[in-house]
Scaffold this active site. Structure first.
Site, mmCIF file in Angstrom:
data_model
loop_
_atom_site.group_PDB
_atom_site.id
_atom_site.type_symbol
_atom_site.label_atom_id
_atom_site.label_comp_id
_atom_site.label_asym_id
_atom_site.label_seq_id
_atom_site.Cartn_x
_atom_site.Cartn_y
_atom_site.Cartn_z
ATOM 1 N N SER A 146 0.822 -1.203 0.000
ATOM 2 C CA SER A 146 0.000 0.000 0.000
ATOM 3 C C SER A 146 0.862 1.261 0.000
ATOM 4 O O SER A 146 1.630 1.483 -0.921
ATOM 5 C CB SER A 146 -0.958 -0.032 1.192
ATOM 6 N N ASP A 300 -2.148 6.422 -4.146
ATOM 7 C CA ASP A 300 -0.989 5.738 -3.558
ATOM 8 C C ASP A 300 -0.527 4.605 -4.480
ATOM 9 O O ASP A 300 -1.129 4.359 -5.523
ATOM 10 C CB ASP A 300 -1.314 5.254 -2.144
ATOM 11 N N ASP A 302 -0.718 1.368 -4.755
ATOM 12 C CA ASP A 302 -1.649 0.351 -5.261
ATOM 13 C C ASP A 302 -3.017 0.946 -5.581
ATOM 14 O O ASP A 302 -3.973 0.222 -5.846
ATOM 15 C CB ASP A 302 -1.773 -0.824 -4.290
ATOM 16 N N ASP A 304 -5.489 2.431 -4.036
ATOM 17 C CA ASP A 304 -6.739 2.255 -3.301
ATOM 18 C C ASP A 304 -7.052 3.459 -2.425
ATOM 19 O O ASP A 304 -8.177 3.610 -1.946
ATOM 20 C CB ASP A 304 -6.749 0.954 -2.489
#
Length: 565
Positions: A146, A300, A302, A304
C-alpha cells in the site's frame, strides 16, 4: 533467552538447508553473527491475518521474501484444495519485488493444480477485487504494501466475494501455512505452467469492464463544467485506469506530474508515498500552483487511497484530510442521488469507528442509516456482502474511512482510488457550476453540521520485536484507564476486545466525553505502530484544533513516557 534460542534455531536452518539459495544462506549466516540482526530477521515470524502479510524486504522469517511468499501461497493452496477451490486472481503493484512475488505465487498455485489468473502488468488493488468477482475465482492475491515506504512489501488475500478474507478464513489459512516447513513449497516452472493453462493472463476485457462499471457509479454524469486538475500516481499503479476514467469525463483538463508517472518501487520523489501526507504531494502542489489548477489528486502505489488538495480563493492550496474528503463525497453522493431520484429506499452509508462522527449528522439530513464497523475496509466490504446476500445491495450508497479510502459501488469490495478520483473531479465540477470551490463546500458543510476536527497520532515502536511492546502499551492502558481528555471527564469507555456493539473482537480502546471529545487507540496490524485517533467538536474549527492540541500532548505522555492516569 528463549526468544534468542528460537531465533538462532530458525537462522541456523536457513543457513544450512539446501532448500534455500546461496544468497539466502549467506544472509542467514551473517545474521547469526549479529544479535540485533538475528532478532530483527529471525526473532519472530510475519503474522498472517485478514490483512495478509506485510514487512520489510530481506532474508528472514520476520521479513518479506520469496520464501515467505511461497510458504504463504502453499498454505493458501492447501486451504483451497481442501475446500474445493480451483482458481485464484493475482495482481501486483510497482514495489520492489512485487512482480517476482506475484510470479512465485502463481507458480506455487500451478504446482498445486490451481489456475492462476494474473494481470500481465501492474494493476491497482481495487482491480484485483473486481477481477476475483468478474472471473468467478475462489480467491485473490495482491502483492503490495500500500502506502508504506520503499523497504516494505506485502501480500493480501481476498475471498471469492472480492473482499479481504474473514477472520475465520484467515485463521484456517494461517493453520495451513503453519503446517508448511520453510523452504518446502514447490513451484512449477512458469513456461510449463503456462503451457498447461495453469497460469493465464487476465484478459483486457476485465480492465475494460472495470472502467465501465466505475463510470456507471457517477452520481451527476451530466456535469461538464471546465475543471483543471493535477494528477499524480506517486510512481504507482493508478496512471492507466485513472487516465481511462478521467478522459471519459467532459470538461476535465488533466495535467500530470511527469516524474511521478513512472512506476518505481524506490519512490525517488516521495520516500513516503502516502497521499495523506503533504510531503508526498509536494511535487504535485508545486505543479498545481504553477498551473493555477482547481484541484490536485494523488493515488498511492496500489491506487486504493486518494489524497486531495483544493485551491482556496486566496490562491493557496489546502490538503484535505481523509475525513474531510469522505464527508464531502458522502454529501455529494446523497445530494446528487436525491436530486436525480436515484437514492434508494432505506439507503446505507458505512464508516469505520475511527471515522468522523459528522457522518451521522449528514445522514440524518437525508434519512440515511449509518452502519459502523471496525477499522479496515474489509469490514465495509463484509457489510456490502451481507446486504447483497439479503438481496439489498442497492441500499449501499457510500462507504469510507478516515485513511483516504472511499467506495460508491458494490462491484468492488475494497477502497477504490480510481472511482474516488472520478467522484472528486465530478464533485468539483458540480460545485464549479454554482460558482463554488471544494473549499467553499467544506466551509458550508461545517457551517451546517458543526465543526469537528480529527487527528491521527502514529507512535512508532522501536526494537527487534515491537509487537510485544505494542501489546504492553495496550495492557497498560487497560490496567490504568484514562480518566480525562483535555480536561473533560471521560464519560464512556469501550473495550472492543470484549466485543462491543455487535462487532468482532478487536484490540481497540475508545474513550469519549460528553462535550464531544473522543480518542480511540489500537496497535497497527501491518506496522510497528500504536495509532491514536483523536476527534473534538466545538463552536469553531480553531477551538476544536486547540482541544486536539491538548489531547495530543496528553497522549504523547501516555504512550511515549508510559504514563497513564
Amino acid at each position: 533467552m528463549q526468544l534468542m534460542e528460537e531465533a538462532r534455531k530458525r537462522a541456523a536452518f536457513f543457513a544450512e538447508s539446501e532448500s534455500f539459495d546461496e544468497e539466502t544462506r549467506h544472509a542467514a549466516r551473517a545474521a547469526l553473527e549479529d544479535e540485533q540482526e538475528l532478532l530483527a530477521r529471525f526473532g519472530s515470524e510475519l503474522e498472517f491475518g485478514t490483512g495478509g502479510l506485510r514487512g520489510i524486504l530481506g532474508v528472514g522469517t520476520a521479513r518479506m521474501n520469496r520464501v515467505i511468499v511461497a510458504r504463504a501461497t502453499q498454505g493458501l493452496a492447501d486451504y483451497l484444495n481442501r475446500n474445493g477451490g480451483r482458481s485464484v486472481a493475482i495482481a501486483y503493484d510497482s514495489r520492489l519485488c512485487s512482480d517476482e512475488f506475484a510470479r512465485t505465487a502463481a507458480c506455487v498455485l500451478a504446482e498445486n493444480g490451481l489456475t492462476a489468473h494474473m494481470y500481465n502488468r501492474l494493476m491497482p488493488t481495487p482491480m484485483l477485487s473486481f477481477a476475483v468477482r468478474e472471473l468467478h475465482c475462489d480467491a485473490g492475491i495482491v502483492v503490495t504494501a500500500s502506502h508504506n515506504p520503499a523497504q516494505y512489501n506485502g501480500y493480501k488475500v481476498y475471498g471469492s466475494d472480492g473482499c479481504q478474507i474473514t477472520e475465520e478464513a484467515a485463521a484456517a489459512i494461517t493453520a495451513c501455512i503453519g503446517a508448511v516447513p520453510y523452504g518446502a513449497a514447490k513451484e512449477m516452472p512458469m513456461d510449463e505452467a503456462r503451457e498447461k493453462g495453469l497460469v493465464v493472463d487476465i484478459p483486457q476485457r476485465v480492465f475494460d469492464a472495470f472502467i465501465e462499471r466505475t463510470l456507471a457509479c457517477r452520481v451527476n454524469p451530466t456535469a461538464s463544467t471546465p475543471l483543471r486538475l493535477v494528477y499524480t500516481p506517486l510512481h504507482g499503479t493508478g496512471l492507466e485506469p485513472v487516465r481511462a476514467v478521467l478522459d471519459r469525463m467532459a470538461g476535465i483538463e488533466r495535467i500530470e506530474v511527469a516524474e511521478q508517472c513512472v512506476p518505481d518501487g524506490h519512490f525517488p520523489t516521495c520516500p513516503k508515498p502516502n497521499p495523506e501526507l503533504r510531503e508526498a504531494l509536494e511535487l504535485g502542489l508545486a505543479l498545481a500552483q504553477k498551473e493555477k489548477t482547481d484541484l490536485l489528486i494523488a493515488t498511492d502505489p496500489d491506487s486504493d487511497r486518494v489524497g486531495v488538495a483544493v485551491r482556496r480563493r486566496d490562491g493557496a492550496y489546502a490538503v484535505l484530510t481523509g475525513n474531510e474528503v469522505g464527508l464531502l463525497l458522502m454529501q455529494h453522493v446523497l445530494r446528487s442521488r436525491k436530486a436525480n431520484g436515484t437514492l434508494p429506499e432505506d439507503p446505507v452509508v458505512v464508516k469505520t469507528i475511527v471515522t468522523s462522527d459528522l457522518a451521522f449528522a449528514i445522514a440524518a439530513d437525508y434519512g440515511v442509516e449509518v452502519k459502523e464497523c471496525l477499522t479496515g475496509f474489509k469490514y465495509i466490504g463484509e457489510i456490502i456482502g451481507r446486504l447483497e446476500h439479503a438481496g439489498e445491495a442497492e441500499r449501499f450508497v457510500f462507504g469510507f474511512e478516515e485513511s483516504c479510502g472511499y467506495l460508491a459501488g458494490a462491484h468492488v469490495r475494497d477502497k477504490d482510488a480510481v472511482m474516488a478520483c472520478m467522484l472528486v473531479a465530478e464533485m468539483a465540477q458540480t460545485a464549479a457550476a454554482q460558482g463554488r470551490t471544494l473549499a467553499d463546500e467544506l466551509d458550508a458543510l461545517y457551517a451546517r453540521y458543526g465543526c469537528m476536527e480529527n487527528r491521527l497520532l502514529n507512535f512508532e515502536i522501536a526494537g527487534a520485536v515491537p509487537m510485544e511492546k505494542m501489546r504492553a502499551v495496550m495492557t497498560g492502558l487497560r490496567e490504568k484507564p484514562v480518566q480525562t481528555l483535555a480536561g473533560s471527564a471521560v464519560a464512556a469507555v469501550k473495550d472492543y476486545a470484549q466485543g462491543v456493539d455487535g462487532l468482532p473482537v478487536s484490540n481497540v480502546l475508545s474513550y469519549a466525553t460528553e462535550d464531544g471529545r473522543k480518542a480511540l487507540v489500537r496497535p497497527s496490524g501491518t506496522e510497528p505502530k500504536v495509532k491514536v485517533y483523536l476527534s473534538a467538536r466545538a463552536d469553531t474549527n480553531e477551538a476544536a484544533r486547540a482541544a486536539l492540541d491538548a489531547m495530543e500532548g496528553e497522549w504523547r505522555a501516555r504512550i511515549l513516557e508510559g504514563g497513564h492516569e
